[in-house]
Design a protein around this motif. Structure first.
Motif, PDB file in Angstrom:
ATOM      1  N   ARG A 103       0.836  -1.196   0.000  1.00 43.54           N
ATOM      2  CA  ARG A 103       0.000   0.000   0.000  1.00 43.54           C
ATOM      3  C   ARG A 103       0.880   1.259   0.000  1.00 43.54           C
ATOM      4  N   GLU A 104       2.041   1.170   0.660  1.00 45.07           N
ATOM      5  CA  GLU A 104       2.902   2.333   0.808  1.00 45.07           C
ATOM      6  C   GLU A 104       3.687   2.654  -0.473  1.00 45.07           C
ATOM      7  N   ASN A 105       4.092   1.619  -1.230  1.00 48.57           N
ATOM      8  CA  ASN A 105       4.947   1.902  -2.396  1.00 48.57           C
ATOM      9  C   ASN A 105       4.231   1.825  -3.746  1.00 48.57           C
ATOM     10  N   ALA A 106       2.991   1.327  -3.754  1.00 48.24           N
ATOM     11  CA  ALA A 106       2.324   1.004  -5.026  1.00 48.24           C
ATOM     12  C   ALA A 106       2.187   2.217  -5.948  1.00 48.24           C
ATOM     13  N   LEU A 107       1.704   3.336  -5.407  1.00 48.92           N
ATOM     14  CA  LEU A 107       1.428   4.490  -6.271  1.00 48.92           C
ATOM     15  C   LEU A 107       2.721   5.045  -6.866  1.00 48.92           C
ATOM     16  N   ASP A 108       3.770   5.130  -6.054  1.00 51.11           N
ATOM     17  CA  ASP A 108       5.044   5.658  -6.547  1.00 51.11           C
ATOM     18  C   ASP A 108       5.626   4.773  -7.644  1.00 51.11           C
ATOM     19  N   ILE A 110       4.047   2.468  -9.606  1.00 52.44           N
ATOM     20  CA  ILE A 110       3.209   2.347 -10.811  1.00 52.44           C
ATOM     21  C   ILE A 110       3.209   3.643 -11.629  1.00 52.44           C
ATOM     22  N   ALA A 111       3.297   4.791 -10.936  1.00 52.13           N
ATOM     23  CA  ALA A 111       3.203   6.088 -11.621  1.00 52.13           C
ATOM     24  C   ALA A 111       4.228   6.238 -12.747  1.00 52.13           C
ATOM     25  N   GLU A 112       5.385   5.581 -12.626  1.00 44.97           N
ATOM     26  CA  GLU A 112       6.453   5.718 -13.626  1.00 44.97           C
ATOM     27  C   GLU A 112       6.155   5.028 -14.956  1.00 44.97           C
ATOM     28  N   PHE A 113       5.098   4.194 -14.980  1.00 44.02           N
ATOM     29  CA  PHE A 113       4.904   3.335 -16.161  1.00 44.02           C
ATOM     30  C   PHE A 113       3.619   3.659 -16.914  1.00 44.02           C
ATOM     31  N   ASP A 114       3.558   3.228 -18.192  1.00 47.05           N
ATOM     32  CA  ASP A 114       2.372   3.466 -19.019  1.00 47.05           C
ATOM     33  C   ASP A 114       1.306   2.410 -18.760  1.00 47.05           C
ATOM     34  N   LEU A 115       1.765   1.224 -18.418  1.00 50.46           N
ATOM     35  CA  LEU A 115       0.879   0.057 -18.435  1.00 50.46           C
ATOM     36  C   LEU A 115       1.396  -0.951 -17.414  1.00 50.46           C
ATOM     37  N   VAL A 116       0.467  -1.656 -16.760  1.00 52.53           N
ATOM     38  CA  VAL A 116       0.846  -2.606 -15.705  1.00 52.53           C
ATOM     39  C   VAL A 116       0.392  -4.011 -16.099  1.00 52.53           C
ATOM     40  N   VAL A 117       1.220  -5.002 -15.792  1.00 53.05           N
ATOM     41  CA  VAL A 117       0.825  -6.403 -15.957  1.00 53.05           C
ATOM     42  C   VAL A 117       0.728  -7.022 -14.565  1.00 53.05           C
ATOM     43  N   ASP A 118      -0.475  -7.480 -14.205  1.00 54.69           N
ATOM     44  CA  ASP A 118      -0.662  -8.123 -12.904  1.00 54.69           C
ATOM     45  C   ASP A 118      -0.328  -9.606 -13.045  1.00 54.69           C
ATOM     46  N   ALA A 119       0.861  -9.963 -12.545  1.00 55.75           N
ATOM     47  CA  ALA A 119       1.300 -11.363 -12.563  1.00 55.75           C
ATOM     48  C   ALA A 119       1.550 -11.797 -11.122  1.00 55.75           C
ATOM     49  N   SER A 120       0.751 -11.256 -10.210  1.00 52.95           N
ATOM     50  CA  SER A 120       0.946 -11.530  -8.788  1.00 52.95           C
ATOM     51  C   SER A 120       0.251 -12.838  -8.403  1.00 52.95           C
ATOM     52  N   ASP A 121       0.404 -13.249  -7.145  1.00 56.23           N
ATOM     53  CA  ASP A 121      -0.111 -14.561  -6.762  1.00 56.23           C
ATOM     54  C   ASP A 121      -0.995 -14.514  -5.512  1.00 56.23           C
ATOM     55  N   ASN A 122      -1.570 -13.324  -5.228  1.00 56.06           N
ATOM     56  CA  ASN A 122      -2.442 -13.251  -4.051  1.00 56.06           C
ATOM     57  C   ASN A 122      -3.466 -12.133  -4.238  1.00 56.06           C
ATOM     58  N   PHE A 123      -4.603 -12.282  -3.554  1.00 54.53           N
ATOM     59  CA  PHE A 123      -5.693 -11.320  -3.744  1.00 54.53           C
ATOM     60  C   PHE A 123      -5.336  -9.931  -3.235  1.00 54.53           C
ATOM     61  N   ALA A 124      -4.618  -9.859  -2.122  1.00 56.95           N
ATOM     62  CA  ALA A 124      -4.291  -8.541  -1.564  1.00 56.95           C
ATOM     63  C   ALA A 124      -3.587  -7.698  -2.625  1.00 56.95           C
ATOM     64  N   THR A 125      -2.594  -8.289  -3.296  1.00 55.35           N
ATOM     65  CA  THR A 125      -1.865  -7.546  -4.322  1.00 55.35           C
ATOM     66  C   THR A 125      -2.757  -7.244  -5.523  1.00 55.35           C
ATOM     67  N   ARG A 126      -3.606  -8.195  -5.894  1.00 55.16           N
ATOM     68  CA  ARG A 126      -4.482  -7.981  -7.050  1.00 55.16           C
ATOM     69  C   ARG A 126      -5.435  -6.801  -6.831  1.00 55.16           C
ATOM     70  N   TYR A 127      -6.021  -6.705  -5.635  1.00 53.50           N
ATOM     71  CA  TYR A 127      -6.932  -5.588  -5.349  1.00 53.50           C
ATOM     72  C   TYR A 127      -6.170  -4.278  -5.204  1.00 53.50           C
ATOM     73  N   LEU A 128      -4.967  -4.362  -4.650  1.00 53.51           N
ATOM     74  CA  LEU A 128      -4.121  -3.167  -4.542  1.00 53.51           C
ATOM     75  C   LEU A 128      -3.766  -2.640  -5.934  1.00 53.51           C
ATOM     76  N   ILE A 129      -3.396  -3.535  -6.841  1.00 56.36           N
ATOM     77  CA  ILE A 129      -3.053  -3.130  -8.216  1.00 56.36           C
ATOM     78  C   ILE A 129      -4.269  -2.483  -8.872  1.00 56.36           C
ATOM     79  N   ASN A 130      -5.439  -3.087  -8.721  1.00 58.39           N
ATOM     80  CA  ASN A 130      -6.649  -2.508  -9.297  1.00 58.39           C
ATOM     81  C   ASN A 130      -6.854  -1.080  -8.797  1.00 58.39           C
ATOM     82  N   ASP A 131      -6.819  -0.921  -7.493  1.00 60.72           N
ATOM     83  CA  ASP A 131      -7.155   0.380  -6.921  1.00 60.72           C
ATOM     84  C   ASP A 131      -6.113   1.434  -7.299  1.00 60.72           C
ATOM     85  N   ALA A 132      -4.841   1.038  -7.265  1.00 59.68           N
ATOM     86  CA  ALA A 132      -3.781   1.987  -7.623  1.00 59.68           C
ATOM     87  C   ALA A 132      -3.889   2.372  -9.101  1.00 59.68           C
ATOM     88  N   CYS A 133      -4.196   1.401  -9.963  1.00 65.93           N
ATOM     89  CA  CYS A 133      -4.312   1.690 -11.398  1.00 65.93           C
ATOM     90  C   CYS A 133      -5.524   2.573 -11.688  1.00 65.93           C
TER      91      CYS A 133
END
Lengths: 353, 81
Positions: A103-108, A110-133
Motif C-alpha cells: 500500500r505504501e509503495n504502489a502508487l510511486d 506504478i506512476a512511472e509506467f504506461d501500463l501494468v501487468v498483474d502477474a501476482s499470486d495473491n488477492f491482496a496484491t491484485r486488489y491493490l493493483i486494481n485500486d492503484a491503477c
C-alpha cells in the motif's frame, strides 16, 4: 532488422515497433505468469520493463517458472531474472524493484509506467493493483491461474470496466486456494502469461481488439476458452484513495521476523517455541528441529499446544499461511511472530552459503 | 439449464458441471432465485465474498430473468500466478 519478422506484418509494421520501443511496462511478480510476460515483451522490443519481486527461487517453483535453473535455488528471483533478460535483449531499459508491492509503495512505483501487468499470486496484491491503477488511470493486464484453469482480462482500459466490476469484494485468503498451497499444472501459467504478453502488445500498439469488458476463462483439461462479457460499474472509477488496508498483504498486521534474524535466534538457542502450520505431508518431508506441528486447518482445536508464556514464532512454506495463523491466533488474543518467507526462505539462506 | 463450474466452485459442488432438474428449473425465475437455491444445496458457496454469475456468456445481475435453455457459469476469482 532484429524485429523484421514482426514489422513485416502489415497490421503491425514499423510504426507499431516504434510504439513498443517507447513503451514502459511494469510487471508485478516474476513467477509463473511474470516470466513468460517478461521474456516475450523483452524479445519483442518493449523499451522499458519494470519488475517487482522480493521472493527467492524455491525448488518447487521450477516446474512452472521456466527461467530459473536448479543451481539457482535459493537465489533472489529479481536479480536472477534480470541477468537473463539483459542477456536476451541488451537494448531494453530495466527498472527492478526488490520489494513486494505494498500500500505504501504502489502508487510511486506504478506512476512511472504506461501500463501494468498483474502477474501476482495473491488477492491482496491484485486488489491493490486494481485500486492503484484506477487512481493513476493506468490500464492493467490481469492474468490469474489455479489448478488447470486460467483467467485473463484487460482492466481499466479507456474508461472500461475494472477488476472490482467483476469481483467487488476481496476474498479472504482462506476462501480460495493459491498455487503454493493447492497446486497448478506447470504449463498453465505459461499459457495465460503468454496471452497477457499478447494483450499488452495490443494495448501498446493499438492492433486488434483488446480483451476489455471481457473475461477469458481457460480450462486446460477441456481445452476450452470462454469469453464472458461484463460492464463497467461507474462507481468503481470514482475512487479517491487506496483502501486503509489490504488484508493479509505482506505489509500488514502483526509482528514478523526476517529469516536472517530468525536463523540467529535458532543458532543462539534463544528460548522460543516454533509453531509449524503446514500440512502433515509437508511437515514429514522437511521440518526444523524442536518445532510444534499444528496444521493450519486444525489450529482452532490444538491451541493448548501453544505456550502462552513463551515467545512464539510461526512458520509455513512461504510465509502466507503462517500470516493467516497469526491473524487467527490474534483473534484469540494469542500473539505470535510471523517468520517472513517461511521454510522456502530458510532453505534459501542455507543454499546461499 | 446447465451450470458450468469454475475454480473453487468445482470443489465445493464436487462436479465440473451441474445439471438442474426440470422441477428445480421451474422454481428458478431469476438469478437471485438460482443463487438462493445453490447456497441452500451447497452452503459453502456462501463463504465466497465474490462470485460472478454469467448467463449465456454475459455477467448477470440478480434481477435477470432465467430461461430454460440458459447456460449459466459460476465464476469465483482465482489468485494464483
Amino acid at each position: 532488422m532484429r524485429y523484421q519478422r514482426q514489422t513485416v506484418l502489415k497490421e503491425f509494421g514499423v510504426a507499431a515497433q516504434e510504439k513498443l520501443s517507447k513503451a514502459k511496462v511494469l510487471v508485478i511478480g516474476v513467477g509463473g505468469l511474470g516470466i513468460p510476460v517478461l521474456q516475450y515483451l523483452n524479445a519483442m522490443g518493449v523499451g522499458t520493463l519494470g519488475m517487482v519481486e522480493a521472493d527467492t527461487i524455491d525448488v518447487t517453483n521450477l516446474q512452472r517458472q521456466v527461467l530459473y535453473a536448479e543451481n539457482e535455488v535459493g537465489a533472489p528471483k529479481l536479480a536472477t531474472a534480470l541477468g537473463k533478460l539483459q542477456a536476451q535483449n541488451s537494448t531494453t531499459i530495466f527498472k527492478p524493484f526488490h520489494t513486494f508491492l505494498t500500500r505504501e509503495n504502489a502508487l510511486d512505483i506504478i506512476a512511472e509506467f504506461d501500463l501494468v501487468v498483474d502477474a501476482s499470486d495473491n488477492f491482496a496484491t491484485r486488489y491493490l493493483i486494481n485500486d492503484a491503477c484506477v487512481l493513476l488511470k493506468k490500464t492493467f493486464v490481469s492474468g490469474a491461474i489455479q489448478g488447470f484453469e486460467g483467467q485473463l482480462s484487460v482492466f481499466n482500459y479507456n474508461g472500461g470496466p475494472t477488476y472490482r466490476c467483476l469481483f467487488p469484494t476481496m476474498p479472504a485468503d482462506s476462501e480460495i486456494p493459491n498455487c503454493n498451497d493447492n497446486g497448478v499444472l506447470g504449463v498453465i501459467p505459461g499459457i495465460i502469461g503468454n496471452l497477457q504478453a499478447l494483450e499488452t502488445v495490443k494495448v501498446i500498439t493499438g492492433i486488434g481488439e483488446v480483451l476489455s469488458g471481457r473475461l477469458l476463462l481457460f480450462n486446460g483439461l477441456h481445452q476450452s476458452y470462454q469469453n464472458i462479457k461484463f460492464k463497467l460499474v461507474t462507481a468503481n472509477l470514482e475512487r479517491t484513495s487506496l483502501e486503509e488496508s489490504y488484508g493479509s498483504s505482506p505489509c500488514s498486521i502483526g509482528p514478523s521476523i526476517a529469516i536472517q534474524d530468525f536463523q540467529k535466534a535458532l543458532v543462539n538457542k534463544d528460548n522460543f517455541q516454533l509453531l509449524d502450520v503446514r500440512t502433515v505431508l509437508e511437515y514429514q518431508e522437511y521440518h526444523l528441529p524442536n518445532s510444534t506441528h499444528i496444521p493450519l486447518a486444525d489450529l482452532g482445536f490444538h491451541q493448548a499446544k501453544i505456550k502462552k508464556d513463551s515467545l512464539v514464532y510461526v512458520i509455513c512454506q512461504s510465509g502466507k499461511r503462517s500470516r493467516i495463523a497469526q491473524q487467527l491466533l490474534l483473534e484469540d488474543k494469542i500473539s505470535v511472530i510471523n517468520i517472513d518467507g517461511g521454510i522456502n526462505a530458510y532453505k534459501g539462506l542455507l543454499t546461499a552459503k | 439449464m446447465t451450470v458450468l463450474l469454475f475454480g473453487v466452485t468445482k470443489d465445493i459442488i464436487g462436479k465440473n458441471t451441474l445439471m438442474l432438474s426440470d422441477i428445480v428449473k421451474d422454481k428458478l425465475k431469476t438469478v437471485q432465485d438460482l443463487k438462493m437455491y445453490l447456497t441452500q444445496e451447497y452452503p459453502n458457496l456462501e463463504n465466497l465474498s465474490s462470485l460472478a454469475i454469467a448467463v449465456n456468456n454475459e455477467y448477470a445481475d440478480d434481477s435477470l430473468l432465467l430461461k430454460q435453455t440458459d447456460e449459466i457459469a459460476l465464476i469465483p476469482p482465482v489468485s494464483g500466478g
